[in-house]
Design a protein around this motif. Structure first.
Motif, PDB file in Angstrom:
ATOM      1  N   LYS A   1       0.828  -1.205   0.000  1.00 16.11           N
ATOM      2  CA  LYS A   1       0.000   0.000   0.000  1.00 16.11           C
ATOM      3  C   LYS A   1       0.865   1.259   0.000  1.00 16.11           C
ATOM      4  CE  LYS A   1      -1.609   3.284   3.092  1.00 16.11           C
ATOM      5  NZ  LYS A   1      -2.938   3.495   3.556  1.00 16.11           N
ATOM      6  N   TYR A   2       1.910   1.280   0.831  1.00 20.04           N
ATOM      7  CA  TYR A   2       2.781   2.463   0.851  1.00 20.04           C
ATOM      8  C   TYR A   2       3.521   2.623  -0.469  1.00 20.04           C
ATOM      9  CZ  TYR A   2       2.041   3.245   5.833  1.00 20.04           C
ATOM     10  OH  TYR A   2       1.472   3.522   7.045  1.00 20.04           O
ATOM     11  N   SER A   3       3.706   1.513  -1.186  1.00 22.37           N
ATOM     12  CA  SER A   3       4.367   1.586  -2.486  1.00 22.37           C
ATOM     13  C   SER A   3       3.402   2.008  -3.587  1.00 22.37           C
ATOM     14  CB  SER A   3       4.962   0.226  -2.865  1.00 22.37           C
ATOM     15  OG  SER A   3       5.956  -0.126  -1.949  1.00 22.37           O
ATOM     16  N   PHE A   4       2.136   1.971  -3.289  1.00 24.40           N
ATOM     17  CA  PHE A   4       1.126   2.344  -4.288  1.00 24.40           C
ATOM     18  C   PHE A   4       0.687   3.793  -4.055  1.00 24.40           C
ATOM     19  CE2 PHE A   4      -2.994   2.621  -6.221  1.00 24.40           C
ATOM     20  CZ  PHE A   4      -2.894   1.823  -7.338  1.00 24.40           C
ATOM     21  N   ASN A   5       0.290   4.078  -2.833  1.00 25.80           N
ATOM     22  CA  ASN A   5      -0.182   5.418  -2.472  1.00 25.80           C
ATOM     23  C   ASN A   5      -0.079   5.519  -0.951  1.00 25.80           C
ATOM     24  OD1 ASN A   5      -1.483   7.860  -2.186  1.00 25.80           O
ATOM     25  ND2 ASN A   5      -3.366   7.244  -3.228  1.00 25.80           N
ATOM     26  N   SER A   6       0.828   6.337  -0.479  1.00 26.43           N
ATOM     27  CA  SER A   6       1.080   6.403   0.969  1.00 26.43           C
ATOM     28  C   SER A   6      -0.067   7.030   1.739  1.00 26.43           C
ATOM     29  CB  SER A   6       2.328   7.230   1.257  1.00 26.43           C
ATOM     30  OG  SER A   6       3.439   6.655   0.657  1.00 26.43           O
ATOM     31  N   TYR A   7      -0.783   7.892   1.039  1.00 26.81           N
ATOM     32  CA  TYR A   7      -1.831   8.645   1.737  1.00 26.81           C
ATOM     33  C   TYR A   7      -3.174   8.351   1.089  1.00 26.81           C
ATOM     34  CZ  TYR A   7       2.134  11.501   3.381  1.00 26.81           C
ATOM     35  OH  TYR A   7       3.309  11.947   3.922  1.00 26.81           O
ATOM     36  N   THR A   8      -3.735   7.192   1.399  1.00 27.52           N
ATOM     37  CA  THR A   8      -5.007   6.858   0.742  1.00 27.52           C
ATOM     38  C   THR A   8      -6.221   7.442   1.468  1.00 27.52           C
ATOM     39  OG1 THR A   8      -5.018   4.781   1.951  1.00 27.52           O
ATOM     40  CG2 THR A   8      -4.235   4.703  -0.329  1.00 27.52           C
ATOM     41  N   MET A   9      -6.107   7.583   2.774  1.00 26.35           N
ATOM     42  CA  MET A   9      -7.279   7.985   3.556  1.00 26.35           C
ATOM     43  C   MET A   9      -7.225   9.489   3.805  1.00 26.35           C
ATOM     44  SD  MET A   9      -8.363   4.935   3.702  1.00 26.35           S
ATOM     45  CE  MET A   9      -9.794   4.948   4.789  1.00 26.35           C
ATOM     46  N   ASN A  10      -8.171  10.216   3.232  1.00 30.17           N
ATOM     47  CA  ASN A  10      -8.134  11.664   3.417  1.00 30.17           C
ATOM     48  C   ASN A  10      -8.617  12.056   4.818  1.00 30.17           C
ATOM     49  OD1 ASN A  10     -10.964  11.635   3.204  1.00 30.17           O
ATOM     50  ND2 ASN A  10     -10.974  12.356   1.088  1.00 30.17           N
TER      51      ASN A  10
END
Lengths: 350, 350
Positions: A235-244
């Motif tokens: 997940k961190y390699s895809f998008n570190s900040y997924t939850m706004n």
């Protein structure tokens, strides 16, 4: 086709369910909750600080992860969160299903599994349900690259008993087993306690149905610390900040309100049981549902005809034009009033 | 290692930047905007309806996509949106970079490119910047499986002139070329108009910096209808509902307020130019920045020492412990007052 297009990943895209929008409609087509989110969510929304939106959210989604850990009595290292359970499941497919052997899932099930498998080039085998629309545990006791199914299953609503689910997990220590419990809060048994016993088990849930938060896109998963660690690495390699920021704030509020959660899910279960009786009386049959929907077929009238007739009344249910289930309607459980209107119309129509 | 772990996708995870949280801090480490989002965002937040959160958001994110199309004078079929530009870029890597030839990007650049390439098993080549930290267009005129770079580049802040970017695009009709314009709104030229001319060009932007919305995670991309269609197919196969209701509502509000956008970005540019003069006076040098940060090195004092000294004062800047840039600090442009405090401390310290 231009040369650059040859290297495009081509997929048969998933078609999201219809999202009609009429003021008078009765929307029973996407398994949304008919009740608003907890009053704690409204309070948190009113208190939200617009200025803080200029700052990145916490990448580990601490507030939400710690809240879930507390509510579900697990360690925060056993919790993963994502943008709806779809994001959680997509990330789990990407992380865990990298074998050359096929992953196994039912032929009638959540329509996204084969889409993710195709997207990530994962081999898969779709295993037929039995004649009662039930998953047969023995079918999942052969060589595989992973196992996933919803419990209760969708769109059938059928629950596999806890012991049977455990039998499948116990038989597959060499694969990751994902139990997709999107609908578990309406009376089914969660295998969450088994994450302490099987380090290859992932239990996925969501705030979309039982917490009335489909519009917020908040899904979560429980598993061994090892599994959650692998998932977070991906997940961190895809998008570190997924939850706004709104997701962290409103999600945390939603899961706190245990009393409201119990009250609203109980109401839905009561209305579901009433609806089952009425549908039976009108000549419908259906596998017994432990979810917030009923998957029903009528003894005389084709599902497609009913679907169209209901639509004309702005009563929206889900119809799947797929072999094996094309004479069924998936009817979400709405409020008592909404279901009475549905039954009244059906009574008059049939 | 258990057998199930052998099929786990193993990645070296990206480490998100430090997110310190002290009441008195001056946070110049993650390129956030020092000004709050537009007052229209606050208004929209106050008017947001908690009840509606029970319903799924529009999967095509219509309000936001149509808003972006109107503001940027393109067709809505030329717009893609995601959960931050990271989500947009990750989806673009997955969709467009499927060649056996390596994709090309600079050796000093956004630290996520090699992470995505590793995650999706995409071969890549990192091309050195020249001695002035500039990207050399000729280096991107060889065989490749795709091209991506930020313009202006990060963390250097250096802009490549429009004509040079176009030269790269024109030379690569057989690959997808992605220009990552996260920082373009602080005085650089966007190649957005070129999407009408090159069907293989994707221009990626974000609301995180210039619209003060890092906490909302809203990124977007412009490209040919064909490219956006491919991107949407992949996105719908990954997660049909990525943008939650608050993102649609607050994102739409943020992009409407052109006057506020111009005013706040102009303020940042003014403060940046003042900061450049002051840093020069104090013995710093830096490539000329067209972004909301300055990538600076001091003639005598090591960057690491300055980083630590600033940290003690709760002034946070970004230090990359990487070969070639380990004597540089990336300093985000804050408010005039914040930058005066930074300069005052440096003056006293040096």
């Amino acid at each position: 086709m231009s040369i650059w297009e040859e290297n495009v990943r081509k997929v048969v895209p998933y078609t999201p369910g219809e999202q009609p929008d009429f003021p008078d409609m009765i929307k029973l087509n996407t398994n949304e909750n008919p009740y608003p989110p907890s009053p704690l969510v409204e309070k948190a929304l009113k208190e939200m600080d617009a200025d803080a939106l200029r700052l990145y959210p916490a990448p580990a989604a601490d507030a939400l992860v710690e809240g879930l850990a507390a509510v579900y009595h697990v360690k925060k290292e056993q919790v993963f969160v994502g943008v709806g359970s779809d994001d959680v499941l997509a990330m789990a497919f990407l992380t865990f299903f990298n074998s050359d052997k096929p992953i196994l899932f039912p032929n009638i099930t959540y329509s996204f599994y084969d889409v993710w498998a195709d997207l990530f080039r994962i081999p898969y085998e779709q295993i037929p349900l039995n004649e009662e629309f039930a998953i047969v545990p023995e079918d999942y006791m052969k060589e595989n690259g992973g196992i996933i199914f919803p419990n209760p299953n969708a769109p059938t609503g059928v629950e596999m008993p806890f012991e049977e689910v455990e039998r499948i997990i116990a038989h597959n220590p060499e694969s990751v087993v994902i139990i997709d419990e999107a609908y578990v809060d309406f009376g089914a048994a969660s295998v969450l306690p088994l994450i302490e016993k099987y380090e290859n088990l992932l239990v996925v849930q969501t705030t979309s149905k039982s917490r009335s938060m489909a519009g917020m896109r908040i899904g979560f998963a429980f598993g061994s610390e090892k599994m959650i660690h692998y998932l977070n690495d991906a997940k961190y390699s895809f998008n570190s900040y997924t939850m706004n920021r709104p997701s962290l704030i409103l999600g945390s509020a939603a899961i706190q309100d245990e009393a409201y959660f119990r009250e609203t899910t109980a109401k839905i279960v009561t209305v579901r049981e009433w609806t089952k009786k009425e549908l039976k009386r009108l000549g419908f049959s259906f596998p017994d549902s432990k979810t917030n929907f009923i998957f029903a077929t009528h003894e005389h009238v084709p599902a497609k005809e009913l679907f169209e007739a209901l639509k004309k009344q702005h009563i929206f249910v889900r119809y799947f034009n797929k072999p094996g289930i094309d004479n069924y309607l998936r009817i979400t459980i709405g409020t008592e009033e909404q279901m009475k209107k549905l039954i009244a119309f059906l009574e008059q129509y049939l």
